[in-house]
Design a protein around this motif. Structure first.
Motif, PDB file in Angstrom:
ATOM      1  N   LEU A 170      -0.076 -33.531  49.655  1.00  0.00           N
ATOM      2  CA  LEU A 170       1.125 -34.334  49.388  1.00  0.00           C
ATOM      3  C   LEU A 170       2.344 -33.592  49.956  1.00  0.00           C
ATOM      4  CD1 LEU A 170       1.840 -36.987  47.809  1.00  0.00           C
ATOM      5  CD2 LEU A 170       2.693 -35.489  46.009  1.00  0.00           C
ATOM      6  N   PRO A 171       3.208 -34.288  50.696  1.00  0.00           N
ATOM      7  CA  PRO A 171       4.366 -33.609  51.294  1.00  0.00           C
ATOM      8  C   PRO A 171       5.460 -33.305  50.255  1.00  0.00           C
ATOM      9  CG  PRO A 171       4.311 -35.923  51.944  1.00  0.00           C
ATOM     10  CD  PRO A 171       3.110 -35.705  51.088  1.00  0.00           C
ATOM     11  N   VAL A 172       5.355 -32.162  49.632  1.00  0.00           N
ATOM     12  CA  VAL A 172       6.274 -31.805  48.548  1.00  0.00           C
ATOM     13  C   VAL A 172       7.208 -30.673  48.962  1.00  0.00           C
ATOM     14  CG1 VAL A 172       4.430 -32.318  46.879  1.00  0.00           C
ATOM     15  CG2 VAL A 172       4.940 -29.951  47.442  1.00  0.00           C
ATOM     16  N   THR A 173       8.352 -30.598  48.265  1.00  0.00           N
ATOM     17  CA  THR A 173       9.195 -29.395  48.248  1.00  0.00           C
ATOM     18  C   THR A 173       9.683 -29.236  46.808  1.00  0.00           C
ATOM     19  OG1 THR A 173      10.993 -30.820  49.025  1.00  0.00           O
ATOM     20  CG2 THR A 173      10.052 -29.279  50.637  1.00  0.00           C
ATOM     21  N   ILE A 174      10.072 -27.996  46.485  1.00  0.00           N
ATOM     22  CA  ILE A 174      10.612 -27.703  45.143  1.00  0.00           C
ATOM     23  C   ILE A 174      11.895 -26.910  45.320  1.00  0.00           C
ATOM     24  CG2 ILE A 174      10.204 -26.462  42.962  1.00  0.00           C
ATOM     25  CD1 ILE A 174       7.219 -26.835  43.345  1.00  0.00           C
ATOM     26  N   SER A 175      12.891 -27.213  44.486  1.00  0.00           N
ATOM     27  CA  SER A 175      14.058 -26.313  44.440  1.00  0.00           C
ATOM     28  C   SER A 175      14.210 -25.806  43.009  1.00  0.00           C
ATOM     29  CB  SER A 175      15.333 -27.015  44.920  1.00  0.00           C
ATOM     30  OG  SER A 175      15.496 -28.265  44.291  1.00  0.00           O
TER      31      SER A 175
ATOM     32  N   GLN B 187      15.313 -31.404  55.631  1.00  0.00           N
ATOM     33  CA  GLN B 187      14.973 -30.360  56.610  1.00  0.00           C
ATOM     34  C   GLN B 187      14.080 -29.257  56.069  1.00  0.00           C
ATOM     35  OE1 GLN B 187      18.561 -28.855  58.542  1.00  0.00           O
ATOM     36  NE2 GLN B 187      19.560 -30.809  58.199  1.00  0.00           N
ATOM     37  N   GLY B 188      13.769 -29.314  54.760  1.00  0.00           N
ATOM     38  CA  GLY B 188      12.953 -28.251  54.158  1.00  0.00           C
ATOM     39  C   GLY B 188      11.533 -28.290  54.693  1.00  0.00           C
ATOM     40  N   LYS B 189      10.876 -27.128  54.640  1.00  0.00           N
ATOM     41  CA  LYS B 189       9.497 -27.037  55.126  1.00  0.00           C
ATOM     42  C   LYS B 189       8.550 -27.530  54.027  1.00  0.00           C
ATOM     43  CE  LYS B 189       6.551 -23.746  57.367  1.00  0.00           C
ATOM     44  NZ  LYS B 189       6.087 -22.421  57.084  1.00  0.00           N
ATOM     45  N   ILE B 190       7.656 -28.436  54.399  1.00  0.00           N
ATOM     46  CA  ILE B 190       6.751 -29.033  53.411  1.00  0.00           C
ATOM     47  C   ILE B 190       5.892 -27.950  52.746  1.00  0.00           C
ATOM     48  CG2 ILE B 190       4.775 -30.629  53.152  1.00  0.00           C
ATOM     49  CD1 ILE B 190       7.580 -31.938  53.625  1.00  0.00           C
ATOM     50  N   GLY B 191       5.779 -28.061  51.427  1.00  0.00           N
ATOM     51  CA  GLY B 191       4.987 -27.101  50.654  1.00  0.00           C
ATOM     52  C   GLY B 191       5.794 -25.900  50.176  1.00  0.00           C
ATOM     53  N   GLU B 192       7.072 -25.843  50.602  1.00  0.00           N
ATOM     54  CA  GLU B 192       7.875 -24.644  50.289  1.00  0.00           C
ATOM     55  C   GLU B 192       8.784 -24.844  49.073  1.00  0.00           C
ATOM     56  OE1 GLU B 192       8.429 -21.553  52.379  1.00  0.00           O
ATOM     57  OE2 GLU B 192       6.419 -22.115  53.020  1.00  0.00           O
ATOM     58  N   THR B 193       9.167 -23.690  48.526  1.00  0.00           N
ATOM     59  CA  THR B 193      10.117 -23.643  47.411  1.00  0.00           C
ATOM     60  C   THR B 193      11.411 -23.006  47.901  1.00  0.00           C
ATOM     61  OG1 THR B 193       8.417 -23.460  45.736  1.00  0.00           O
ATOM     62  CG2 THR B 193      10.534 -22.485  45.198  1.00  0.00           C
ATOM     63  N   TYR B 194      12.545 -23.495  47.403  1.00  0.00           N
ATOM     64  CA  TYR B 194      13.851 -22.916  47.743  1.00  0.00           C
ATOM     65  C   TYR B 194      14.621 -22.600  46.468  1.00  0.00           C
ATOM     66  CZ  TYR B 194      12.737 -24.594  52.393  1.00  0.00           C
ATOM     67  OH  TYR B 194      12.112 -24.804  53.603  1.00  0.00           O
ATOM     68  N   CYS B 195      15.087 -21.366  46.352  1.00  0.00           N
ATOM     69  CA  CYS B 195      15.929 -20.981  45.220  1.00  0.00           C
ATOM     70  C   CYS B 195      17.400 -21.238  45.561  1.00  0.00           C
ATOM     71  CB  CYS B 195      15.740 -19.497  44.899  1.00  0.00           C
ATOM     72  SG  CYS B 195      14.215 -19.176  43.998  1.00  0.00           S
ATOM     73  N   VAL B 196      18.115 -21.866  44.633  1.00  0.00           N
ATOM     74  CA  VAL B 196      19.507 -22.266  44.881  1.00  0.00           C
ATOM     75  C   VAL B 196      20.391 -21.656  43.795  1.00  0.00           C
ATOM     76  CG1 VAL B 196      21.056 -24.245  45.189  1.00  0.00           C
ATOM     77  CG2 VAL B 196      18.630 -24.481  45.784  1.00  0.00           C
ATOM     78  N   GLY B 197      21.332 -20.812  44.196  1.00  0.00           N
ATOM     79  CA  GLY B 197      22.208 -20.156  43.216  1.00  0.00           C
ATOM     80  C   GLY B 197      23.673 -20.364  43.574  1.00  0.00           C
ATOM     81  N   GLY B 198      24.539 -20.050  42.620  1.00  0.00           N
ATOM     82  CA  GLY B 198      25.957 -20.370  42.805  1.00  0.00           C
ATOM     83  C   GLY B 198      26.845 -19.188  43.143  1.00  0.00           C
ATOM     84  N   ASN B 199      26.243 -17.974  43.262  1.00  0.00           N
ATOM     85  CA  ASN B 199      27.088 -16.796  43.481  1.00  0.00           C
ATOM     86  C   ASN B 199      28.088 -16.660  42.338  1.00  0.00           C
ATOM     87  OD1 ASN B 199      27.272 -14.684  45.154  1.00  0.00           O
ATOM     88  ND2 ASN B 199      28.495 -15.699  46.754  1.00  0.00           N
ATOM     89  N   GLY B 200      27.704 -17.103  41.143  1.00  0.00           N
ATOM     90  CA  GLY B 200      28.663 -17.176  40.032  1.00  0.00           C
ATOM     91  C   GLY B 200      28.130 -16.537  38.765  1.00  0.00           C
ATOM     92  N   GLU B 201      27.577 -15.332  38.914  1.00  0.00           N
ATOM     93  CA  GLU B 201      27.023 -14.643  37.731  1.00  0.00           C
ATOM     94  C   GLU B 201      28.141 -14.149  36.819  1.00  0.00           C
ATOM     95  OE1 GLU B 201      23.931 -11.513  37.221  1.00  0.00           O
ATOM     96  OE2 GLU B 201      23.738 -11.791  39.371  1.00  0.00           O
TER      97      GLU B 201
ATOM     98  N   ILE C 184      17.238 -20.127  51.512  1.00  0.00           N
ATOM     99  CA  ILE C 184      17.845 -21.424  51.896  1.00  0.00           C
ATOM    100  C   ILE C 184      19.047 -21.192  52.831  1.00  0.00           C
ATOM    101  CG2 ILE C 184      19.247 -21.649  49.762  1.00  0.00           C
ATOM    102  CD1 ILE C 184      18.766 -24.681  49.945  1.00  0.00           C
ATOM    103  N   GLU C 185      19.706 -20.056  52.674  1.00  0.00           N
ATOM    104  CA  GLU C 185      20.835 -19.731  53.556  1.00  0.00           C
ATOM    105  C   GLU C 185      20.325 -19.466  54.983  1.00  0.00           C
ATOM    106  OE1 GLU C 185      23.141 -16.201  52.525  1.00  0.00           O
ATOM    107  OE2 GLU C 185      24.883 -17.169  53.438  1.00  0.00           O
ATOM    108  N   ARG C 186      19.271 -18.668  55.061  1.00  0.00           N
ATOM    109  CA  ARG C 186      18.712 -18.282  56.368  1.00  0.00           C
ATOM    110  C   ARG C 186      18.067 -19.484  57.053  1.00  0.00           C
ATOM    111  NH1 ARG C 186      15.789 -14.732  54.140  1.00  0.00           N
ATOM    112  NH2 ARG C 186      13.829 -15.863  54.184  1.00  0.00           N
ATOM    113  N   GLU C 187      17.259 -20.260  56.297  1.00  0.00           N
ATOM    114  CA  GLU C 187      16.454 -21.305  56.937  1.00  0.00           C
ATOM    115  C   GLU C 187      17.195 -22.626  57.104  1.00  0.00           C
ATOM    116  OE1 GLU C 187      12.576 -21.734  55.188  1.00  0.00           O
ATOM    117  OE2 GLU C 187      12.168 -19.588  55.355  1.00  0.00           O
ATOM    118  N   LEU C 188      18.097 -22.940  56.161  1.00  0.00           N
ATOM    119  CA  LEU C 188      18.735 -24.267  56.210  1.00  0.00           C
ATOM    120  C   LEU C 188      20.258 -24.175  56.310  1.00  0.00           C
ATOM    121  CD1 LEU C 188      16.546 -26.119  53.514  1.00  0.00           C
ATOM    122  CD2 LEU C 188      16.172 -25.979  55.971  1.00  0.00           C
ATOM    123  N   GLY C 189      20.785 -22.965  56.344  1.00  0.00           N
ATOM    124  CA  GLY C 189      22.236 -22.790  56.532  1.00  0.00           C
ATOM    125  C   GLY C 189      23.071 -23.186  55.328  1.00  0.00           C
ATOM    126  N   TRP C 190      22.448 -23.176  54.137  1.00  0.00           N
ATOM    127  CA  TRP C 190      23.201 -23.560  52.920  1.00  0.00           C
ATOM    128  C   TRP C 190      23.754 -22.329  52.219  1.00  0.00           C
ATOM    129  CZ3 TRP C 190      23.031 -22.136  47.834  1.00  0.00           C
ATOM    130  CH2 TRP C 190      23.764 -22.936  46.930  1.00  0.00           C
TER     131      TRP C 190
END
Ligand code: NAD
Ligand code: DAU
Length: 334
Positions: A168-173, A230-244, A285-291
């Protein structure tokens, strides 16, 4: 693209629908939502007569309802969940039903029709960090510690299993704590803001030194959209806010923004099993998708206070009815 958004009447889901319909003039959205206490269709009132938007009331656990909706869409972006940790401590049952079984029902429908599936998950699946530990990343082992995070971890595992077993073509964030417009006032930042507007005290759990990484919701929506397209199928991406920040820092920042002093703080009994710190390394996600996050915490808090100030009817409505009953129970427990 025609997208089935689950849980689109909740906090992040409704921000995501605004983002998609506002950014892509040819995209269409079906919003499937059970309309629990955490939802509000008013969030999406501007789209209600737009032919590109359709609302369907119902549960993701209802296979007969879900299947034809999945069939007519190109992709599913899955937000629907029970999302509040404190409620999962009071009663985990709805968390298992919606977060685990509901995700399974959606995956089965996606498998049947071979549809693209993006799963919105949380950093809480990774457990709790010490102050000197490195932030979570995509290779951090799972170690959920609350019924909520265990239910989200289960759903993540199911999503990955459908990728490995059925292609199944999935991605997870997996993202950190969101804040911004439409956030349900049971969550920390909107609770502080609205309590202060009401002249009430702000309940701070334990010593207030727990750390969260705050992510402005529009930055999160942009990340999900990038992973979807644009994410790679089967991959996971961690998303943070730089706001610890420690919780007490957030409280003091909001007290000062609203012209209040520290007498508004009430230290209360700690949350059971309270995770000490979450932090996210978002370099993949920054390196691969420029986010990367674009809204600073100071800016985001200012926008959020302004939004709640302008939307008093909205949050007063969210804080009535079921919300009041929940708070009664919550405080009986403490
Ligand atoms: P929310 O609680 O504000 O909204 C959840 C929405 O799902 C509501 O509209 C609700 O009516 C709907 N829903 C609940 N059960 C349903 C069911 N059985 N069928 C259909 N709809 C149902 O949640 P949120 O804060 O917007 O979170 C959205 C997603 O993001 C969740 O999966 C959550 O785990 C994840 N997440 C949230 C945060 C955060 O800080 N809020 C952070 C990381 C991940
Ligand atoms: O990290 C991502 C997660 O962030 C999401 O997966 C969850 O859906 C979302 O609810 C959120 O979970 P938290 O438990 O971190 O968020 P909450 O807003 O409930 O609490 C944030 C911090 O503030 C936490 O350390 C507990 C504390 N807190 C919370 C409330 C509601 C208080 O001190 N007082 C409060 O009244």
């Amino acid at each position: 693209m025609k997208i089935l958004v689950t849980g689109g009447a909740g906090f992040i889901g409704s921000n995501f629908i605004h983002f998609i319909l506002g950014t892509y003039p040819k995209d269409e959205v079906i919003n499937l939502d059970l309309l629990t206490y955490a939802s509000n269709l008013e969030n999406l009132a501007v789209w209600k007569d737009d032919p590109r938007y359709r609302f369907v009331k119902g549960s993701i656990t209802d296979a007969a309802l879900v299947e034809p909706l999945v069939a007519e869409c190109d992709a599913i972006v899955h937000f629907a969940a029970e999302s509040h940790v404190d409620r999962s401590i009071l009663d985990p049952s709805a968390f298992i039903e919606t977060n685990v079984r509901g995700t399974y029902v959606l995956l089965e429908a996606a498998k049947k029709h071979g549809k693209r599936f993006h799963h919105v998950s949380t950093d809480e699946v990774f457990g709790s960090l010490g102050l000197d530990d490195a932030p979570f990343n995509e290779r951090t082992p799972y170690d959920p510690r609350s019924p909520y995070s265990a239910s989200k971890a289960s759903s993540d595992h199911l999503v990955r299993a459908y990728f490995h077993t059925y292609n199944l073509p999935v991605t997870i964030s997996n993202c950190s704590n969101n804040y911004g417009p439409y956030a349900c006032p049971e969550k920390f930042i909107p609770l502080i803001i609205t309590n202060l507007f009401e002249g009430k005290k702000v309940p701070v759990y334990g010593d207030g030194m727990q750390v969260r990484d705050w992510l402005y919701v529009s930055d999160h929506c942009r990340a999900i959209d990038l992973v979807l397209r644009q994410g790679k199928i089967g991959e996971t991406y961690c998303v943070g806010g730089n706001g610890e920040r420690p919780n007490i820092w957030i409280v003091k920042q909001l007290l000062s923004a609203l012209g209040k002093d520290e007498s508004s703080i009430e230290y209360v009994k700690d949350r059971a099993g309270h995770d000490r710190r979450y932090a996210i390394d978002f370099s993949k996600i920054e390196r691969e998708l420029g986010w990367r996050p674009s809204v600073t915490l100071e800016e985001g808090l200012k926008n959020t206070v302004a939004w709640f100030k302008e939307n008093e009817v909205w949050w007063k409505n969210m804080k009535s009815g079921e919300y009041e009953k929940y708070y009664e129970k919550q405080y009986q427990k403490r």
